[in-house]
Enzyme design. Structure first.
Site, PDB file in Angstrom:
ATOM      1  N   LYS A 121      64.554  77.494  -2.155  1.00 19.62           N
ATOM      2  CA  LYS A 121      63.869  77.014  -0.956  1.00 19.62           C
ATOM      3  C   LYS A 121      62.380  76.921  -1.280  1.00 19.62           C
ATOM      4  O   LYS A 121      61.880  77.617  -2.164  1.00 19.62           O
ATOM      5  CB  LYS A 121      64.094  77.926   0.241  1.00 19.62           C
ATOM      6  CG  LYS A 121      63.482  79.292   0.163  1.00 19.62           C
ATOM      7  CD  LYS A 121      62.063  79.538   0.620  1.00 19.62           C
ATOM      8  CE  LYS A 121      61.561  78.721   1.731  1.00 19.62           C
ATOM      9  NZ  LYS A 121      60.138  79.147   2.055  1.00 19.62           N
ATOM     10  N   ASN A 167      51.376  71.808   9.038  1.00 20.80           N
ATOM     11  CA  ASN A 167      50.666  73.065   8.874  1.00 20.80           C
ATOM     12  C   ASN A 167      49.677  73.379   9.983  1.00 20.80           C
ATOM     13  O   ASN A 167      49.292  74.537  10.161  1.00 20.80           O
ATOM     14  CB  ASN A 167      49.995  73.110   7.513  1.00 20.80           C
ATOM     15  CG  ASN A 167      51.035  73.352   6.448  1.00 20.80           C
ATOM     16  OD1 ASN A 167      51.664  74.401   6.448  1.00 20.80           O
ATOM     17  ND2 ASN A 167      51.253  72.372   5.585  1.00 20.80           N
ATOM     18  N   THR A 209      55.820  80.255  -5.750  1.00 26.01           N
ATOM     19  CA  THR A 209      55.742  80.190  -4.300  1.00 26.01           C
ATOM     20  C   THR A 209      57.006  79.746  -3.597  1.00 26.01           C
ATOM     21  O   THR A 209      56.990  78.825  -2.782  1.00 26.01           O
ATOM     22  CB  THR A 209      54.618  79.209  -3.916  1.00 26.01           C
ATOM     23  OG1 THR A 209      53.767  79.011  -5.014  1.00 26.01           O
ATOM     24  CG2 THR A 209      53.893  79.728  -2.741  1.00 26.01           C
ATOM     25  N   THR A 215      62.867  77.224   5.251  1.00 30.32           N
ATOM     26  CA  THR A 215      61.854  77.320   6.328  1.00 30.32           C
ATOM     27  C   THR A 215      61.442  75.902   6.724  1.00 30.32           C
ATOM     28  O   THR A 215      62.150  75.279   7.510  1.00 30.32           O
ATOM     29  CB  THR A 215      60.621  78.162   5.910  1.00 30.32           C
ATOM     30  OG1 THR A 215      60.095  77.655   4.680  1.00 30.32           O
ATOM     31  CG2 THR A 215      61.000  79.616   5.747  1.00 30.32           C
ATOM     32  N   GLU A 217      55.792  69.608   1.753  1.00 28.13           N
ATOM     33  CA  GLU A 217      55.534  69.322   3.160  1.00 28.13           C
ATOM     34  C   GLU A 217      54.861  67.965   3.329  1.00 28.13           C
ATOM     35  O   GLU A 217      53.739  67.758   2.886  1.00 28.13           O
ATOM     36  CB  GLU A 217      54.708  70.444   3.778  1.00 28.13           C
ATOM     37  CG  GLU A 217      55.563  71.687   3.987  1.00 28.13           C
ATOM     38  CD  GLU A 217      54.775  72.937   4.336  1.00 28.13           C
ATOM     39  OE1 GLU A 217      55.404  73.911   4.741  1.00 28.13           O
ATOM     40  OE2 GLU A 217      53.542  72.930   4.186  1.00 28.13           O
TER      41      GLU A 217
END
Lengths: 397, 397
Positions: free
Chosen positions: A177, A392, A188, A151, A269
């Protein structure tokens, strides 16, 4: 014993096929993947402990509970199929049914995973076409599969290892991933691990649970627990793992999981650094874990990592806010071998200068010694950067 | 009853003096403040529950435990005097001693607070000179004091109220600081509240504790609990509050605390929005609080606020990750009056468009209805922005 880590080429052992296609769940990039093993496999798995569970988690967990064997896993990215009600459950089941039909196996032999945005229904017309194509494109190579499950990840995450001991050879290959919504337990993300040796189901599950506890459950990117977390381990039936090799298998499996977990943190991220946080000298491992989790989830600690500022006051604050039993005046803190805090107080300005140098590295360890006992716990985390906020704030736009 | 809120001019009631000077703890800006009431006051206070407590917290808490009266509070910003060992304790005590000497009162009558960087010793030569000057500059005006207690705050936080009931008038005036390291309990900041009526100590403490629970303990900027949190309420002896006015006093005191708490969230580091999160329909208030705290501390929720994206999947994920008892398929979610989730699923794309409009406001409410019972809990939080990362990555540099 010979242990060979394989970072290039195919990571799933021989006997496993896979594929990855773009079917239109995402605007571009591959979004539908398939793993297939013509031989039956034992299945071990761990799933998110979030009370809001995605439809594929519900469906796959139920299947494994009923019969812990499988031949295939169908995975989509770009849509979590979560908070989608009965329609979502039906869609997850249909994904298994379609893959089974195209592969010529039983529906019960297919597991399903999804990852992506919560709350939207899957575009099933596209998924149907994608599954048909994914079956046609099955191959030994697994790069396409590992791309199809991503993703916000910036790169694929794959690892393989081959172990030879007393003339017996086994292989473990994994692919994962995950970049955001990363917080134990369970950690997660999605991970698919395959091995070419047969291990009885009960032992297989115990080994996977242990490995996950030591790896995926020790990472944190942002403290947000996902609704779709899944780790699945497929053990191909046929070649039995000799009993005496079980400890070796456990050790290697844990290291495979840890490698994948570290790849996830490294790709956190917006992350620019991976930091190992070790709390030692705790009265109990539980205390060490509590303090450790509070530190790795502290926004102030994570922004200080980004700023390369050995602002250890934030570590003291986090440890004090945790439920761990501590005596502040006993605590020592190190950045690698540089001691910046001794008995709860600053060592000297030169130590902080040295620690700043340590923090300029891509990865390093912070050690907090509570000096209360002998227990310890470690976790891996990353820094909090502008890019985390950008990624985000803009995720769905 | 007449209630007059005062947003301009002096906020502390008559009888209280204060001052704020720059003495060189910070490079520039005022960094040392003093409150003085020549008449003796009852003291109520709440302090951080962090196990790592700053020296002034230890010193002031001990003084109040021994004798809950005071005439003065000396406060510095720019240095938390935390993790500073015996020297730090001595410095905090010396601050009280110096203020007492200059004011001509007893050392026991002075309380002390600090806020700023953890782990550095106070520059006591500068503090000594500063205290002497602060005593000379005492004035009715309290703007200088409210400036002297700030750290990363972008503006002062002051509120005052005058209440008249049955010919009896009382006043409450408060002043606070706080922008980062904001998380209950207690709420990671300093606040000083004064009143010109006398309330017996036991009742005073009970009223403050209740007010703090309803206000400062319901805000979160970053989930990091400070080592220096302090709220002090001074009740000037002399004019007794009539018994029948106690409920009114409690109500107004809570509203004063809530106003100051909201000013802290609004000034949250880098924040552009203040959002009220209400979890209702919970089985117990504890459940509602657990779910609420998980949402307001979710980085994904907070970045979605910044991105003005009604990404309710992140709210579902946070609620599911909390320890609250829930049934995902029952949950409704509203952005103000726009229902985006009904029974755990999306309402429709138009609803999200309407919710996006709501999110463009400076402040709004998100309501999560668990439909499990009648209990509810609310908190205030802010968005997570680039500027939070910038401010905290660069804090000490």
């Amino acid at each position: 014993m010979r242990v060979r880590w394989i970072n290039e080429g195919v990571c799933f052992p021989e006997g496993f096929l896979s594929s990855g296609v773009h079917c239109g769940i995402k605007e571009k990039d591959k979004d539908l993947g398939l793993i297939f093993c013509p031989q039956e496999c034992w299945v071990a798995a761990t799933f998110t402990t979030n009370k809001v569970k995605a439809a594929p988690v519900v469906v796959s967990a139920k299947k494994i509970a009923q019969n812990p064997t499988a031949k295939a896993i169908v995975v989509n990215s770009g849509n979590a199929n979560c908070c989608t009600g009965q329609k979502g459950l039906n869609d997850a089941k249909e994904m298994c049914y379609l893959a089974a039909k195209e592969l010529g196996i039983k529906e019960e032999e297919v597991l399903v995973c999804s990852t992506g945005v919560i709350g939207a229904l899957l575009p099933m017309d596209r998924v149907r076409e994608g599954i048909a194509r994914a079956v046609k494109q099955l191959e030994r190579e697994d790069l396409n599969f590992s791309k199809a499950i991503l993703t916000t990840d910036t790169h694929t995450k794959r690892i393989a290892v081959e172990v030879e001991e007393n003339g017996f050879t086994f292989r473990i290959g994994g692919c994962a991933k995950g970049a955001g919504m990363i917080y134990p337990n369970m950690a997660t993300m999605l991970a698919f691990i395959t091995t070419d040796v047969e291990i009885p189901r009960t032992e297989l599950q115990a080994m996977l649970s242990k490995a996950v506890k030591e790896s995926f459950n020790r990472i944190s990117v942002d403290g947000d627990m996902s609704t779709n977390d899944t780790v699945i381990l497929l053990s191909r039936k046929g070649k039995q793992l000799p009993k005496e090799l079980i400890p070796i298998f456990q050790d290697v499996l844990t290291r495979v999981c840890e490698s994948l977990a570290l790849m996830i943190v490294r790709d956190g991220e917006g992350a620019t650094k991976v930091v190992k946080v070790t709390v030692k000298g705790a009265k109990t491992e539980e205390d060490a874990e509590k303090a450790c989790r509070k530190i790795v989830n502290s926004l102030l600690f994570k922004t200080a990592l980004y700023g390369e500022d050995p602002n250890w006051g934030r570590i003291m604050g986090a440890v004090g806010a945790s439920e761990a039993e501590i005596t502040p005046e006993k605590i020592d803190i190190y950045f690698e071998d540089v001691k910046v805090v001794s008995c709860g107080m600053a060592v000297d300005p030169d130590a902080e200068k040295e620690a700043t140098k340590v923090m300029q590295r891509d990865s390093f360890e912070v050690v907090i010694d509570l000096k209360m006992g002998d227990a310890q716990y470690h976790m891996f985390t990353c820094d909090l950067t502008y890019d985390y906020v950008r990624i985000n704030a803009e995720y769905r736009s």
